[in-house]
Design an enzyme around this catalytic site. Structure first.
Site, mmCIF file in Angstrom:
data_model
loop_
_atom_site.group_PDB
_atom_site.id
_atom_site.type_symbol
_atom_site.label_atom_id
_atom_site.label_comp_id
_atom_site.label_asym_id
_atom_site.label_seq_id
_atom_site.Cartn_x
_atom_site.Cartn_y
_atom_site.Cartn_z
ATOM 1 N N ASP A 196 2.536 -2.475 0.366
ATOM 2 C CA ASP A 196 2.753 -1.190 -0.694
ATOM 3 C C ASP A 196 1.217 -1.269 -1.274
ATOM 4 O O ASP A 196 0.802 -0.030 -1.434
ATOM 5 C CB ASP A 196 3.323 -1.700 -1.855
ATOM 6 C CG ASP A 196 4.995 -1.999 -1.278
ATOM 7 O OD1 ASP A 196 5.329 -1.344 -0.365
ATOM 8 O OD2 ASP A 196 5.768 -2.732 -1.966
ATOM 9 N N ASP A 243 9.321 -8.179 -1.382
ATOM 10 C CA ASP A 243 8.162 -7.760 -2.439
ATOM 11 C C ASP A 243 8.157 -9.001 -3.258
ATOM 12 O O ASP A 243 9.081 -10.012 -3.642
ATOM 13 C CB ASP A 243 8.898 -6.758 -3.532
ATOM 14 C CG ASP A 243 8.908 -5.415 -2.657
ATOM 15 O OD1 ASP A 243 8.121 -5.006 -1.735
ATOM 16 O OD2 ASP A 243 9.675 -4.362 -2.851
#
EC number: 3.4.23.36
Length: 160
Positions: free
Chosen positions: A132, A118
């Site tokens: 995402d 991330d």
């Protein structure tokens, strides 16, 4: 462009953008590093062994299984789209394609690395990545297409 091509190009472009962005982050930032060091928007290299909001942290096997199920569901929805007219449009299959891209993008990380990379940090919202974003935007897009087609009594616009 045929609906099948829209679906597969959307999925391929989403996976490519996700994996390329994660490669760039991993090659240029050590885990925990943020650019800028503080602020509302940051690029932060994070290893996430969980799912969204880090739920199910450390349960990689379950998340891999869930991701495989997600891939199967997205492909099934694509191949059965004629039964749901709002899906049998270019926007519908593009939305399914980016949902598939998000699922595959994070699945690749989990299988290859045991975690998801991330790197996008906005305010106090949990850090996320391109996969995402694909999942979230694809689901929102499908909901909007469904609501538009249901309320209008017809199919979602072919060119929407």
């Amino acid at each position: 462009m045929t609906r099948g091509l829209v679906f597969f190009v959307s999925a391929a472009c989403g996976v490519l953008a996700d994996q390329l962005s994660k490669f760039i982050i991993a090659a240029n930032l050590t885990p925990g590093t943020a650019i800028p060091e503080s602020g509302f928007f940051q690029i932060v290299h994070v290893h996430n062994t969980g799912a969204a909001f880090s739920i199910f942290r450390g349960h990689t096997e379950w998340l891999i299984a869930a991701s495989c199920l997600g891939v199967i569901l997205a492909l099934t929805a694509f191949f059965l789209r004629k039964k749901l007219p709002f899906l049998d449009t270019r926007p519908g299959v593009a939305a399914l394609g980016i949902i598939l891209a998000g699922t595959i993008g994070n699945l690749i990380d989990r299988v290859r690395l045991g975690y998801v990379t991330d790197f996008i940090q906005v305010g106090n919202f949990p850090t996320f990545n391109m996969a995402d974003s694909c999942l979230t935007l694809g689901i929102i897009w499908l909901v909007l297409l469904y609501l538009t087609s249901s309320h209008s009594g017809g199919d979602a616009s072919e060119n929407a």
